[in-house]
Design an enzyme around this catalytic site. Structure first.
Site, PDB file in Angstrom:
ATOM      1  N   SER A 104      -9.427   2.250   2.738  1.00  0.00           N
ATOM      2  CA  SER A 104      -8.472   2.978   1.923  1.00  0.00           C
ATOM      3  C   SER A 104      -7.457   2.094   1.206  1.00  0.00           C
ATOM      4  O   SER A 104      -6.731   2.557   0.327  1.00  0.00           O
ATOM      5  CB  SER A 104      -7.712   3.964   2.817  1.00  0.00           C
ATOM      6  OG  SER A 104      -7.003   3.277   3.848  1.00  0.00           O
ATOM      7  N   SER A 161     -10.251  -0.047   6.877  1.00  0.00           N
ATOM      8  CA  SER A 161      -9.580  -0.003   5.575  1.00  0.00           C
ATOM      9  C   SER A 161      -8.908  -1.283   5.122  1.00  0.00           C
ATOM     10  O   SER A 161      -8.351  -1.339   4.033  1.00  0.00           O
ATOM     11  CB  SER A 161      -8.540   1.129   5.577  1.00  0.00           C
ATOM     12  OG  SER A 161      -9.188   2.374   5.668  1.00  0.00           O
ATOM     13  N   LYS A 204       0.839  -1.202   0.000  1.00  0.00           N
ATOM     14  CA  LYS A 204       0.000   0.000   0.000  1.00  0.00           C
ATOM     15  C   LYS A 204       0.872   1.249   0.000  1.00  0.00           C
ATOM     16  O   LYS A 204       1.852   1.339   0.755  1.00  0.00           O
ATOM     17  CB  LYS A 204      -0.922  -0.007   1.222  1.00  0.00           C
ATOM     18  CG  LYS A 204      -1.907   1.153   1.278  1.00  0.00           C
ATOM     19  CD  LYS A 204      -2.810   1.022   2.497  1.00  0.00           C
ATOM     20  CE  LYS A 204      -3.814   2.153   2.587  1.00  0.00           C
ATOM     21  NZ  LYS A 204      -4.714   2.014   3.762  1.00  0.00           N
TER      22      LYS A 204
END
Length: 414
Positions: free
Chosen positions: A131, A155, A62
């Site tokens: 996210s 997330s 990420k």
């Protein structure tokens, strides 16, 4: 999807070379990336490491997690082209275990709420969640067998549910957050995405060296407490359908299942999660808010503007409520092995709605620090639905063992 466990078994048996396993991921990315848009940047070629339990395993990271070999842009134009000099500890843990970092996956700006370009791998007209949008989508699209994400509200678990993959938000601080762009230091948690619970256990074993993650098998006859979180508001029929399917499969497989009401202090903890998150976000993003305010993504900027008046007194009281909630939640686990609840309010929202979905069924467990595992259950209208397995703080192996039990029970019921 590509299973990490299956790759490891084939590599160990000599059926597949580590380099061939990496090529498999590179080819899958080449095939699916234009339709899914899971990556911010990626390697055009890569080699497997010579040794380690994760040799031959391609991993997506990420893009709020520092990498020395790729830029870390945090989903924000403020950090366009930003190149860290070193890897975050979690990235080094992967590399030392033999993994190959294949690229950076998309994140909402500073892991908040503004959607990314990533599309749901099951239906491009829908969100992959956030996210950790790119990490969930990359695993769900069969590009990589393992990816890192983070969770401050929901997330990791929510995008895993939307993309139909397994994921774990480990116990708070199981994995270090040093070198990860901070949003809330009391909440931020690094998590993993994989095809199945076994893959998550193998990933954690390789990264942490914790032997308790070795040979995780399905637990027999678990005691499951169902928490519908009525205090978090209603769910869509699809979410309830998924929970009911999981309950029925678990009961048929020998689990004892009962409805559990959480104490009032735990319900109150759910309410104050945003106070802690937003108060700390103002400190974590103080420079960006003061010096580059107009360049902050619109939805995050509006949220920061709306919460600028939060006081230390409100924050301190919220922290006290959170601590009380954790103490009383611990007592709930005296009667059950795990809790079972929704992973998301329903199926992934339409992309045109410009939302990554609502974390209201995740945020309590993030605040409590408990390990949570998403288990895909079924599809409704072609979109995945998952359920969330929650164990006592520190019992991450137990959460994964019950997740494996549920996976097997659901496979038999289909």
């Amino acid at each position: 999807m590509i299973s990490l466990a299956d790759l490891q078994r084939r590599i160990e048996a000599g059926e597949l070379s580590p380099d061939a396993a990496i090529v498999q991921s590179l080819e899958a990315i080449e095939t699916r990336e234009k339709d899914v848009r899971a990556f911010v940047c990626r390697a055009s070629s890569a080699k497997a490491q010579a040794s380690g339990p994760l040799r031959g395993i391609a991993v997506g990271i990420k893009d709020i997690i520092d990498t020395a070999d790729f830029p870390t842009e945090m989903g924000s134009q403020i950090y366009r082209g930003w190149q860290p000099r070193s890897d975050a500890p979690v990235v080094m843990m992967l590399k030392r275990a033999g993994a190959t970092i294949i690229g950076k996956t998309t994140t909402t700006a500073f892991a908040s709420r503004d959607p990314t370009p990533t599309l749901n791998p099951h239906n491009p007209g829908h969100s992959p969640g956030g996210s950790s949008s790119g990490s969930a989508a990359a695993v769900g699209a069969g590009m990589v067998p393992l990816a890192l994400g983070t969770q401050t509200g929901g997330s990791v678990i929510r995008p895993a549910a939307y993309c139909g993959v397994a994921a774990i938000k480990p116990s708070f601080r199981m994995l270090p957050t040093v070198g990860v762009k901070c949003y809330s230091w009391a909440l931020d948690t690094v998590g993993l995405f994989g095809a199945r619970a076994e893959d998550l256990a193998r990933g954690l074993l390789a990264m942490t060296g914790r032997t308790e993650f070795s040979d995780i098998v399905a637990v027999r006859s678990p005691r499951i407490g169902v928490v519908r979180q009525d205090f978090a508001g209603p769910v869509e029929p699809a979410a309830e359908q998924g929970l009911q399917a999981a309950i029925k499969a678990a009961e048929r497989a020998g689990a004892s299942v009962e409805t559990v009401d959480v104490p009032e202090a735990v319900r109150e903890a759910w309410r104050i999660h945003p106070i802690i998150q937003d108060f700390e976000a103002h400190r974590a993003l103080a420079w960006e808010f003061s010096e580059r305010h107009d360049e902050i993504a619109p939805m995050l900027r509006a949220s920061l503007d709306a919460t600028v008046g939060l006081t230390p007194k409100e924050y301190d009281e919220a922290r006290r409520i959170g601590r009380r909630g954790r103490r009383e939640l611990g007592e709930v686990f005296e009667g059950v092995d795990v809790l079972l609840t929704y992973s998301a309010p329903g199926t992934a929202p339409a992309k045109e709605l410009a939302t990554t979905g609502d974390p209201r069924y995740n945020r309590l467990w993030t605040l409590m620090g408990n390990p949570c595992v998403n288990v895909p259950v079924l599809k409704v209208g072609g979109l995945p639905i998952g359920v969330q397995v929650i164990a006592r703080f520190g019992n991450d192996p137990g959460a994964l063992a019950v997740a494996r039990f549920l996976e097997e029970a659901l496979a038999k019921s289909n």
